[in-house]
Structure formats: structure tokens, C-alpha cells
Design an enzyme around this catalytic site. Structure first.
Site, PDB file in Angstrom:
ATOM      1  N   GLY A  10      22.601  25.019-109.649  1.00 49.13           N
ATOM      2  CA  GLY A  10      22.904  25.614-108.344  1.00 49.13           C
ATOM      3  C   GLY A  10      23.860  24.768-107.533  1.00 49.13           C
ATOM      4  N   GLY A  11      24.581  23.875-108.227  1.00 45.89           N
ATOM      5  CA  GLY A  11      25.491  22.986-107.509  1.00 45.89           C
ATOM      6  C   GLY A  11      26.933  23.479-107.546  1.00 45.89           C
ATOM      7  N   ASP A  37      13.923  25.206-103.491  1.00 46.27           N
ATOM      8  CA  ASP A  37      14.042  26.630-103.135  1.00 46.27           C
ATOM      9  C   ASP A  37      15.490  27.114-103.244  1.00 46.27           C
ATOM     10  OD1 ASP A  37      15.134  25.169-101.135  1.00 46.27           O
ATOM     11  OD2 ASP A  37      14.240  26.306 -99.493  1.00 46.27           O
ATOM     12  N   GLU A  38      16.274  26.434-104.106  1.00 47.16           N
ATOM     13  CA  GLU A  38      17.705  26.709-104.181  1.00 47.16           C
ATOM     14  C   GLU A  38      18.003  28.176-104.532  1.00 47.16           C
ATOM     15  OE1 GLU A  38      20.822  23.514-105.473  1.00 47.16           O
ATOM     16  OE2 GLU A  38      20.042  24.483-107.258  1.00 47.16           O
ATOM     17  N   HIS A 214      32.544   4.590-116.609  1.00 54.88           N
ATOM     18  CA  HIS A 214      31.967   4.093-115.351  1.00 54.88           C
ATOM     19  C   HIS A 214      31.250   2.750-115.517  1.00 54.88           C
ATOM     20  CE1 HIS A 214      31.936   8.555-113.937  1.00 54.88           C
ATOM     21  NE2 HIS A 214      33.085   7.983-113.664  1.00 54.88           N
ATOM     22  N   ARG A 327      25.139   6.821-109.482  1.00 53.07           N
ATOM     23  CA  ARG A 327      25.017   7.398-110.828  1.00 53.07           C
ATOM     24  C   ARG A 327      25.843   6.674-111.896  1.00 53.07           C
ATOM     25  NH1 ARG A 327      29.524  10.950-111.482  1.00 53.07           N
ATOM     26  NH2 ARG A 327      30.424  11.436-109.454  1.00 53.07           N
TER      27      ARG A 327
HETATM   28  P1  NAI Z   1      26.047  18.887-108.531  1.00 53.85           P
HETATM   29  O1  NAI Z   1      25.944  17.489-108.062  1.00 53.85           O
HETATM   30  O2  NAI Z   1      26.642  19.882-107.598  1.00 53.85           O
HETATM   31  O3  NAI Z   1      24.603  19.374-108.961  1.00 53.85           O
HETATM   32  C1  NAI Z   1      23.673  19.519-108.004  1.00 53.85           C
HETATM   33  C2  NAI Z   1      22.644  20.479-108.546  1.00 53.85           C
HETATM   34  O4  NAI Z   1      21.845  19.823-109.503  1.00 53.85           O
HETATM   35  C3  NAI Z   1      21.716  20.942-107.469  1.00 53.85           C
HETATM   36  O5  NAI Z   1      22.304  22.017-106.776  1.00 53.85           O
HETATM   37  C4  NAI Z   1      20.513  21.327-108.299  1.00 53.85           C
HETATM   38  O6  NAI Z   1      20.689  22.603-108.883  1.00 53.85           O
HETATM   39  C5  NAI Z   1      20.515  20.293-109.390  1.00 53.85           C
HETATM   40  N1  NAI Z   1      19.660  19.153-109.037  1.00 53.85           N
HETATM   41  C6  NAI Z   1      19.977  18.135-108.222  1.00 53.85           C
HETATM   42  N2  NAI Z   1      18.932  17.272-108.113  1.00 53.85           N
HETATM   43  C7  NAI Z   1      17.961  17.773-108.888  1.00 53.85           C
HETATM   44  C8  NAI Z   1      16.661  17.344-109.217  1.00 53.85           C
HETATM   45  N3  NAI Z   1      16.133  16.231-108.704  1.00 53.85           N
HETATM   46  N4  NAI Z   1      15.940  18.108-110.061  1.00 53.85           N
HETATM   47  C9  NAI Z   1      16.451  19.237-110.579  1.00 53.85           C
HETATM   48  N5  NAI Z   1      17.688  19.697-110.320  1.00 53.85           N
HETATM   49  C10 NAI Z   1      18.425  18.967-109.486  1.00 53.85           C
HETATM   50  O7  NAI Z   1      26.759  18.920-109.928  1.00 53.85           O
HETATM   51  P2  NAI Z   1      28.165  19.555-110.256  1.00 53.85           P
HETATM   52  O8  NAI Z   1      29.199  18.965-109.355  1.00 53.85           O
HETATM   53  O9  NAI Z   1      28.014  21.020-110.354  1.00 53.85           O
HETATM   54  O10 NAI Z   1      28.406  18.955-111.685  1.00 53.85           O
HETATM   55  C11 NAI Z   1      27.720  19.433-112.823  1.00 53.85           C
HETATM   56  C12 NAI Z   1      28.071  18.506-113.967  1.00 53.85           C
HETATM   57  O11 NAI Z   1      29.497  18.490-114.123  1.00 53.85           O
HETATM   58  C13 NAI Z   1      27.668  17.035-113.700  1.00 53.85           C
HETATM   59  O12 NAI Z   1      27.259  16.497-114.918  1.00 53.85           O
HETATM   60  C14 NAI Z   1      28.955  16.375-113.225  1.00 53.85           C
HETATM   61  O13 NAI Z   1      28.995  15.005-113.523  1.00 53.85           O
HETATM   62  C15 NAI Z   1      30.002  17.156-114.012  1.00 53.85           C
HETATM   63  N6  NAI Z   1      31.319  17.190-113.393  1.00 53.85           N
HETATM   64  C16 NAI Z   1      31.486  17.671-112.120  1.00 53.85           C
HETATM   65  C17 NAI Z   1      32.755  17.757-111.556  1.00 53.85           C
HETATM   66  C18 NAI Z   1      32.973  18.357-110.206  1.00 53.85           C
HETATM   67  O14 NAI Z   1      34.133  18.404-109.754  1.00 53.85           O
HETATM   68  N7  NAI Z   1      31.970  18.847-109.512  1.00 53.85           N
HETATM   69  C19 NAI Z   1      33.942  17.310-112.307  1.00 53.85           C
HETATM   70  C20 NAI Z   1      33.662  16.849-113.641  1.00 53.85           C
HETATM   71  C21 NAI Z   1      32.391  16.799-114.152  1.00 53.85           C
END
Ligand code: NAI
Length: 402
Positions: A10-11, A37-38, A214, A327
Site C-alpha cells: 500500500g506504499g 488499516d491501510e 548501501h 534501512r
Molecule cells: P514504501 O516505503 O512506500 O512501502 C510502505 C508500505 O509498506 C506501507 O504502505 C505498507 O503497505 C508496508 N509496510 C510498511 N511497514 C510495514 C510493517 N511494519 N508491516 C507490514 N507492512 C508494512 O515502499 P515503496 O516505495 O513502494 O517501495 C517498494 C519496494 O521498492 C521497496 O523494496 C523499495 O526499496 C523498492 N524501491 C522503491 C523505489 C521508490 O521510488 N519508491 C525505487 C526503487 C526501489
């Protein structure tokens, strides 16, 4: 083709994938979020609004995807059945609960995609899914197709950049996949990036670059830090020095050596997708790099890395200190370098540089993974090292037992 797409998370990435996929009427899009509650909040947000993704096209014009995903839920029994592709778009530390939730509802022929799955994604799947893994096709990428950020939860996100090429690897299950995995992911992503797949699935675990970039750069900058605050956060890539670049290059060389050792043991395994970091950097960022004269200069002059700084905390008395709880160590060591080290142990490849970084990093985050040269520390249960699942042979990590 009519395609049933299930997105996990949900991110940032989940918003963007859901928005792009739902903008094509051939795709039926569901989202499963198990976090707090996302799902409820996202569903509610979409009652009064579309999901809007803002981006700038290749001609510099402001554009939008406007759509509404069909279902956002926290209930796996509603979300999973009937899915053609299931896409992990959630950080690796949260994956286990998704595999557990998927398991009872998985059907032979489903295609599960890691975007990215990160290192050890398939080991965790083989362990949790057990026999169910036999009928599943696994498709892992080593990144996300975009750089993106949610700007208003549930309703709006920015796609800062699209990758042009997006390469992954597929391991077919014993049951023919319900859909062509490559065509299906491409249909869900739209025309960009152009997707491709080659090499063994294990290659994606080995080339998950965050896992070693990293921690190597953190070690290079801070391993001999005297504990005194510095005036400002150093530039992460532009500020790289020769010693750190050499260390990163050596760590990557150790990973390439692991791949070579695996291929020497089994000539049928194609790990041509495991490349040295300087080649990976050129593949990913050819147009962004101003000076290609050396690996150090490539890292320092990559526009995609411009302005990125070391994670720090502010000091009350002024200045900043490195944030070792970020991280770059807390996730990228247990879900990255420790996985690589575990594979090295199975195939008997020495990894002195990886060992040095793990030993330093595990101390800083208060964990124990590597002890007396073995992945047997008391905290391996929180990693995705193969040893944690009892996988101690090459066949086991290749999924040949399935
Ligand atoms: P994000 O940081 O937005 O993810 C957050 C989401 O993870 C939350 O909305 C929730 O659904 C879940 N979450 C967070 N804490 C949690 C917990 N304690 N328990 C269960 N679920 C939890 O991640 P994003 O940005 O969507 O990235 C997804 C993947 O892609 C990651 O591995 C990131 O490293 C990688 N990535 C992201 C980029 C970007 O521009 N956003 C670029 C390149 C790679």
C-alpha cells in the site's frame, strides 16, 4: 488479454502499479494490503476520488494516469482466488506475512512477481509455500520500474522517473503458468519500461544491488568514525572516495565469484544475469553518467544519484551523526548481504570483504548473523539466508527439491 492483477502492498510502488494497471480496461486490478488499516483508508479515499498519477512524458509534457482499481482489501480470501499475476510491491521485511496470507488461496498456474522481491525472496517462498510452490511460476526483478512517491494517500502519486528497461528472471512451476509471465507483467505496466527476462531466478537474488551497495558505502564512510558529529550529511554517491569505491567493487566481485562457482558445479544453470556492479551501473544508467572513465567517477557523476546523502540524525549540540538504524544496514544486511554470504557458504566461496562489512554492520544494529565464519548467529531467523530455512545445498537454493 483479460488479466487479473493482484498487487500486494500500500506504499509508493503499490499506488503507482495499481493506478497504471487499472488505467487499462483489459486489466482487472485488486490490491491486498495487510498493514494496519491501510486497505480501509485507501478504499475510503477512492470513494470520492479517482487515483491520479502525475508524470512528465519524454517530450517534457505534464501527463496523468487517472483510474480506479477495482478492489482494495485486507482479506486474502477475497483478493487472491482467480488472480493471474500476484505482484509484491512492498519492502522485503513485510513479505513473510504476505506469503502466509497467499498460501491457502494459491492455485496452480499462478504467476508471482517480485518487484523487487529482493535477495532470498524465493527461499522464503519455497519455505512458507512448501508443496504449493510446485505449481507456481516465480518471476523476480531486482528493482521497481519507477522512482515514485505518494503525494496524497490513496488518491495521488508522482512518478518521478520511469526505467527504460526492466530485466528479471523466471522460474516456471511444474504447472504451465495461466498467462505468459512476460506479456502479463508488460500489460500491467504499460509500454514503459520494456520488460525482459533471462537467466536463473537465483541471479536476481545475487544481483539485488541495494543489498551490497548501501552497506559497502556505509562501511567505507563510517567504519573508522571517531564518534564526533560531522558538520553535515556527506553526499552518498557524489562523495564516494577511491577506497570505498574499491571496496564496493570487490564486494561485487565476490558475488560474481559466487555465481561462477555455482555454474562450475552445474553447467545447466544460467547465471549470465549476475554482473559486476560497474556493468550493472552502465546497463541501468548509461545516459545519466557523465564520466565513464572509472568506476569511482561513474558513481560520482551519475545524475540519478545527485544530491542523495548519508542517513544521519541531528545532534542537540550541533552537527549530525550517522544513522545506523536506517534501512541501509537494518534491512540491507539481513535481507541482502547475509543472504549472499549464506549462498557463498554453500558453494564454498571465500568472501573476506562481505564478511568484514557484515561483522561491522551486525554490531551496529545489535544483531548476530555471522559467527566464526559461519551463518549461524542467533539472529539468522530474521534474515532470508538459505541456512535459516535449512537450505544447505545448491539443489535446495535452486528449488530443485520442489
Ligand atoms: P514504501 O516505503 O512506500 O512501502 C510502505 C508500505 O509498506 C506501507 O504502505 C505498507 O503497505 C508496508 N509496510 C510498511 N511497514 C510495514 C510493517 N511494519 N508491516 C507490514 N507492512 C508494512 O515502499 P515503496 O516505495 O513502494 O517501495 C517498494 C519496494 O521498492 C521497496 O523494496 C523499495 O526499496 C523498492 N524501491 C522503491 C523505489 C521508490 O521510488 N519508491 C525505487 C526503487 C526501489
Amino acid at each position: 488479454m483479460h488479466l487479473k492483477v493482484l498487487i500486494l502492498g500500500g506504499g509508493n510502488g503499490a499506488h503507482v502499479h495499481a493506478g497504471i494497471a487499472a488505467s487499462n480496461p483489459d486489466n482487472e486490478v485488486r490490491v491486498l494490503s495487510l498493514f494496519q488499516d491501510e486497505a480501509e483508508r485507501w478504499s475510503k479515499a477512492l470513494e470520492s476520488s479517482d487515483l491520479v498519477l502525475d508524470y512528465t512524458d519524454v517530450d517534457g509534457k505534464e501527463q496523468q494516469f487517472v483510474s480506479k482499481p477495482g478492489l482494495i482489501t485486507n482479506d486474502p480470501k477475497v483478493a487472491v482466488p482467480g488472480s493471474d499475476i500476484i505482484v509484491f510491491v512492498v519492502p522485503a521485511f513485510a513479505h513473510a506475512q504476505y506469503w502466509e496470507a497467499l498460501k491457502p488461496h494459491m492455485e496452480p498456474g499462478m504467476v508471482v512477481i517480485g518487484m523487487p522481491g529482493a535477495a532470498g525472496w524465493e527461499f522464503q517462498a519455497y519455505d512458507i509455500l512448501g508443496d504449493k510452490a510446485k505449481g507456481i511460476t516465480f518471476f523476480n526483478f531486482n528493482s521497481l520500474p519507477w522512482t515514485c512517491r505518494v503525494t496524497e494517500f490513496g488518491k495521488r502519486a508522482d512518478i518521478v522517473g520511469f526505467k527504460e528497461h526492466f530485466v528479471g528472471a523466471i522460474r516456471k512451476g511444474r504447472v504451465e503458468p495461466k498467462v505468459d509471465p512476460l506479456k502479463a507483467i508488460q500489460q500491467s505496466l504499460g509500454p514503459l519500461p520494456v520488460c525482459a527476462a533471462y537467466g536463473d531466478l537465483l541471479g536476481m537474488t545475487l544481483t539485488y544491488t541495494n543489498a551490497f551497495i548501501h552497506p559497502s558505502i556505509m562501511y567505507g564512510r563510517w567504519h573508522d568514525w571517531d564518534g564526533k558529529p560531522v558538520s553535515e550529511s556527506p553526499l552518498f554517491y557524489q562523495g564516494l572516495d577511491q577506497t570505498s569505491a574499491d571496496l564496493l567493487s570487490s564486494v561485487s566481485g565476490e558475488i560474481v565469484a559466487i555465481a561462477k562457482a555455482i555454474c562450475a558445479k552445474n553447467a545447466d544453470i544460467d547465471l549470465s544475469n549476475v554482473k559486476h556492479i560497474s556493468d550493472i551501473t552502465l546497463d541501468f544508467y548509461a545516459d545519466d553518467i557523465e564520466d565513464k572513465s572509472s568506476f569511482l567517477r561513474m558513481m560520482q557523476s551519475n545524475k540519478a544519484y545527485e544530491g542523495l546523502r548519508h542517513p544521519v540524525t541531528n545532534n542537540e549540540g550541533g552537527g549530525v551523526s550517522p544513522n545506523f538504524k536506517f534501512r541501509y544496514l537494518c534491512e540491507d544486511v539481513p535481507f541482502g548481504l547475509v543472504v549472499h554470504r549464506g549462498i557463498a557458504e554453500i558453494v564454498g566461496v571465500p568472501t573476506p570483504n562481505i564478511d568484514k562489512i557484515i561483522t561491522w554492520g551486525q554490531g551496529l544494529i545489535g544483531k548476530e548473523f555471522l559467527v566464526d565464519g559461519k551463518i549461524t548467529g542467533k539472529d539468522i531467523g530474521m534474515t532470508r539466508a538459505p541456512q535459516r530455512y535449512g537450505f544447505t545445498t545448491l539443489d535446495a537454493i535452486l528449488g530443485d527439491h520442489l
